[in-house]
Design an enzyme around this catalytic site. Structure first.
Site, PDB file in Angstrom:
ATOM      1  N   LYS A 143      21.538 -39.342  39.132  1.00 34.55           N
ATOM      2  CA  LYS A 143      20.336 -39.656  38.348  1.00 34.55           C
ATOM      3  C   LYS A 143      20.548 -40.830  37.386  1.00 34.55           C
ATOM      4  O   LYS A 143      19.665 -41.661  37.215  1.00 34.55           O
ATOM      5  CB  LYS A 143      19.878 -38.429  37.556  1.00 34.55           C
ATOM      6  CG  LYS A 143      19.394 -37.282  38.438  1.00 34.55           C
ATOM      7  CD  LYS A 143      18.877 -36.139  37.583  1.00 34.55           C
ATOM      8  CE  LYS A 143      18.716 -34.887  38.411  1.00 34.55           C
ATOM      9  NZ  LYS A 143      18.107 -33.775  37.671  1.00 34.55           N
ATOM     10  N   GLY A 194      22.588 -28.167  24.526  1.00 36.58           N
ATOM     11  CA  GLY A 194      23.168 -29.099  25.486  1.00 36.58           C
ATOM     12  C   GLY A 194      22.917 -30.536  25.099  1.00 36.58           C
ATOM     13  O   GLY A 194      22.011 -30.837  24.304  1.00 36.58           O
ATOM     14  N   GLY A 216      22.760 -34.834  30.774  1.00 32.07           N
ATOM     15  CA  GLY A 216      21.600 -35.518  31.352  1.00 32.07           C
ATOM     16  C   GLY A 216      20.327 -34.692  31.263  1.00 32.07           C
ATOM     17  O   GLY A 216      19.266 -35.216  30.890  1.00 32.07           O
ATOM     18  N   SER A 264      15.843 -28.122  48.071  1.00 33.93           N
ATOM     19  CA  SER A 264      14.698 -29.039  48.012  1.00 33.93           C
ATOM     20  C   SER A 264      14.060 -29.288  49.379  1.00 33.93           C
ATOM     21  O   SER A 264      12.829 -29.337  49.476  1.00 33.93           O
ATOM     22  CB  SER A 264      15.115 -30.368  47.372  1.00 33.93           C
ATOM     23  OG  SER A 264      15.334 -30.167  45.997  1.00 33.93           O
TER      24      SER A 264
HETATM   25  P1  NDP Z   1      25.791 -32.290  32.335  1.00 32.99           P
HETATM   26  O1  NDP Z   1      27.113 -32.090  32.984  1.00 32.99           O
HETATM   27  O2  NDP Z   1      25.255 -33.645  32.140  1.00 32.99           O
HETATM   28  O3  NDP Z   1      25.846 -31.574  30.872  1.00 32.99           O
HETATM   29  C1  NDP Z   1      26.447 -30.333  30.704  1.00 32.99           C
HETATM   30  C2  NDP Z   1      26.127 -29.779  29.315  1.00 32.99           C
HETATM   31  O4  NDP Z   1      26.567 -28.418  29.281  1.00 32.99           O
HETATM   32  C3  NDP Z   1      26.837 -30.493  28.171  1.00 32.99           C
HETATM   33  O5  NDP Z   1      26.030 -30.459  27.041  1.00 32.99           O
HETATM   34  C4  NDP Z   1      28.086 -29.613  27.967  1.00 32.99           C
HETATM   35  O6  NDP Z   1      28.570 -29.646  26.654  1.00 32.99           O
HETATM   36  C5  NDP Z   1      27.502 -28.246  28.212  1.00 32.99           C
HETATM   37  N1  NDP Z   1      28.486 -27.254  28.633  1.00 32.99           N
HETATM   38  C6  NDP Z   1      29.169 -27.236  29.803  1.00 32.99           C
HETATM   39  N2  NDP Z   1      29.973 -26.166  29.834  1.00 32.99           N
HETATM   40  C7  NDP Z   1      29.802 -25.498  28.658  1.00 32.99           C
HETATM   41  C8  NDP Z   1      30.360 -24.320  28.112  1.00 32.99           C
HETATM   42  N3  NDP Z   1      31.282 -23.586  28.762  1.00 32.99           N
HETATM   43  N4  NDP Z   1      29.933 -23.918  26.887  1.00 32.99           N
HETATM   44  C9  NDP Z   1      29.000 -24.621  26.214  1.00 32.99           C
HETATM   45  N5  NDP Z   1      28.443 -25.772  26.688  1.00 32.99           N
HETATM   46  C10 NDP Z   1      28.828 -26.197  27.897  1.00 32.99           C
HETATM   47  O7  NDP Z   1      24.796 -31.365  33.181  1.00 32.99           O
HETATM   48  P2  NDP Z   1      23.218 -31.562  33.355  1.00 32.99           P
HETATM   49  O8  NDP Z   1      22.667 -31.936  32.031  1.00 32.99           O
HETATM   50  O9  NDP Z   1      22.926 -32.396  34.525  1.00 32.99           O
HETATM   51  O10 NDP Z   1      22.754 -30.063  33.760  1.00 32.99           O
HETATM   52  C11 NDP Z   1      22.787 -29.014  32.820  1.00 32.99           C
HETATM   53  C12 NDP Z   1      22.203 -27.752  33.446  1.00 32.99           C
HETATM   54  O11 NDP Z   1      20.818 -27.900  33.741  1.00 32.99           O
HETATM   55  C13 NDP Z   1      22.885 -27.385  34.771  1.00 32.99           C
HETATM   56  O12 NDP Z   1      23.096 -25.981  34.763  1.00 32.99           O
HETATM   57  C14 NDP Z   1      21.840 -27.736  35.819  1.00 32.99           C
HETATM   58  O13 NDP Z   1      21.949 -26.902  36.948  1.00 32.99           O
HETATM   59  C15 NDP Z   1      20.541 -27.463  35.059  1.00 32.99           C
HETATM   60  N6  NDP Z   1      19.393 -28.214  35.599  1.00 32.99           N
HETATM   61  C16 NDP Z   1      18.334 -27.522  36.125  1.00 32.99           C
HETATM   62  C17 NDP Z   1      17.240 -28.182  36.630  1.00 32.99           C
HETATM   63  C18 NDP Z   1      16.098 -27.401  37.201  1.00 32.99           C
HETATM   64  O14 NDP Z   1      15.241 -27.985  37.890  1.00 32.99           O
HETATM   65  N7  NDP Z   1      16.008 -26.118  36.939  1.00 32.99           N
HETATM   66  C19 NDP Z   1      17.161 -29.665  36.625  1.00 32.99           C
HETATM   67  C20 NDP Z   1      18.317 -30.305  36.010  1.00 32.99           C
HETATM   68  C21 NDP Z   1      19.387 -29.590  35.536  1.00 32.99           C
HETATM   69  P3  NDP Z   1      29.716 -30.704  26.156  1.00 32.99           P
HETATM   70  O15 NDP Z   1      28.965 -31.960  25.789  1.00 32.99           O
HETATM   71  O16 NDP Z   1      30.294 -30.009  25.006  1.00 32.99           O
HETATM   72  O17 NDP Z   1      30.654 -30.897  27.311  1.00 32.99           O
END
Ligand code: NDP
Length: 298
Positions: A87, A148, A151, A32
């Site tokens: 966040k 997903g 957040g 950033s």
């Molecule tokens: P969180 O940790 O809040 O959520 C993670 C999510 O991923 C949950 O739904 C979890 O499921 C799921 N998950 C994790 N591992 C696995 C797996 N092995 N198989 C299936 N589902 C899985 O993360 P965030 O919501 O903050 O971020 C999610 C993604 O979005 C990240 O990769 C982040 O880098 C990306 N992102 C990108 C942005 C951008 O500007 N491009 C901005 C914000 C985020 P469960 O509930 O079952 O645990």
């Protein structure tokens, strides 16, 4: 690249320009500062005041966030970005929340007020603009399959509902998290069909030509499983993966091999940053300068 700072650096803080910063933990991977400082340098060519604006980065562990927000305000910082894990934590620590961010329960952009911080969430704008730019898909009236329930997914769900998607189907491996998300966003647009499903067993009545958005973190690591088998879905209109590092996840590779338009999350990163800089500066932000900076950083 800006050095990684900590709160201890505020003890002797002497920057006299307009200071912006991203707070996260860890933060050393964040590009950033590169992106925002490239934009500010370009903006300074036509408006000299921006030559005294600079964007820093601070490593702030979650327990230190309340103290960090207070100290950065006292030190005169004008704007902050928040990334993992701040966040949601910041949501309850600030003076005012933009009404559009209320149902998300998370903020990624703070702007200074006299007495504290006001918070915004620009991730949804970043996502919608990126999907439009890279896949030429508008969210309004498009069926969305969202992978997903964390957040990022919550922000995406609220954005899709606020923009009037045709339907929203949320897939998440952990049922309790999926149900919690559905409950949290149910009131945003009660007229829009909203369902949840297990990604290992997609129902047969999913819509055709949907926009598939990956908001899981499955794909960040090479040995992660696919968040869903695309071939188990009716042919989608496009696949947008929020992950940008690696540039091609297994999900994006599968989409490409099936001839489905797809894009990674780099454009979302750029556009959430563009909107944040617009909020702070009130000026037109050079999108190209930011996009080039992040592309060069990869
Ligand atoms: P969180 O940790 O809040 O959520 C993670 C999510 O991923 C949950 O739904 C979890 O499921 C799921 N998950 C994790 N591992 C696995 C797996 N092995 N198989 C299936 N589902 C899985 O993360 P965030 O919501 O903050 O971020 C999610 C993604 O979005 C990240 O990769 C982040 O880098 C990306 N992102 C990108 C942005 C951008 O500007 N491009 C901005 C914000 C985020 P469960 O509930 O079952 O645990």
């Amino acid at each position: 690249m800006e050095p990684v700072l900590t709160l201890a650096d505020l003890d002797s803080w002497s920057f006299e320009g307009t200071a912006l910063a991203v707070l996260g933990h860890p933060i050393k991977h964040s590009i950033s500062p590169l992106m925002h400082n490239a934009a500010l340098a370009r903006m300074a060519v036509t408006e000299a005041k921006f030559s005294s604006w600079r964007y820093f980065r601070f490593d702030v562990p979650p327990d230190d966030l309340p103290n960090a927000l207070e100290r950065l305000h006292a030190a005169g910082f004008f704007g902050l970005n928040l990334t993992v894990p701040h966040k949601v934590l910041a949501f309850d620590l600030i003076n005012r929340v933009d009404p559009a961010a209320m149902p998300i329960g998370a903020v990624n952009t703070l702007r200074r007020t006299v007495s504290g911080w006001e918070g915004f969430n620009t991730d949804g704008y970043g996502l919608a603009t990126a999907v439009d730019e890279t896949l030429r898909i508008g969210i309004t009236d498009t069926p969305v399959i969202l992978l997903g329930a964390g957040g990022a997914a919550r922000g995406a769900a609220v954005e899709c509902l606020q923009r009037g998607c045709r339907s929203l189907s949320v897939a998440n491996r952990t049922a309790a998290n999926r149900e919690a998300l559905l409950q949290q966003v149910a009131a945003v647009a009660p007229e829009i069909p909203l369902h949840g499903f297990n990604p290992a067993a997609p129902p047969h009545d999913l819509p055709e030509k949907a926009l598939v958005i990956n908001a899981t973190s499955a794909g960040l690591h090479v040995d992660d499983p696919l968040p869903i088998e695309i071939s188990a879905l009716p042919p989608p209109a496009g696949v947008y993966d929020m992950i940008y590092n690696p540039a091609e996840t297994k999900l994006l590779a599968a989409a490409r091999s099936q001839g489905i338009p797809s894009a990674n999350g780099l454009s979302m990163l750029v556009h959430q940053g563009v909107r944040a800089l617009e909020i702070w500066s009130g000026a037109t932000v050079p999108v190209e300068a930011m996009a080039t900076a992040v592309a060069d950083a990869k």
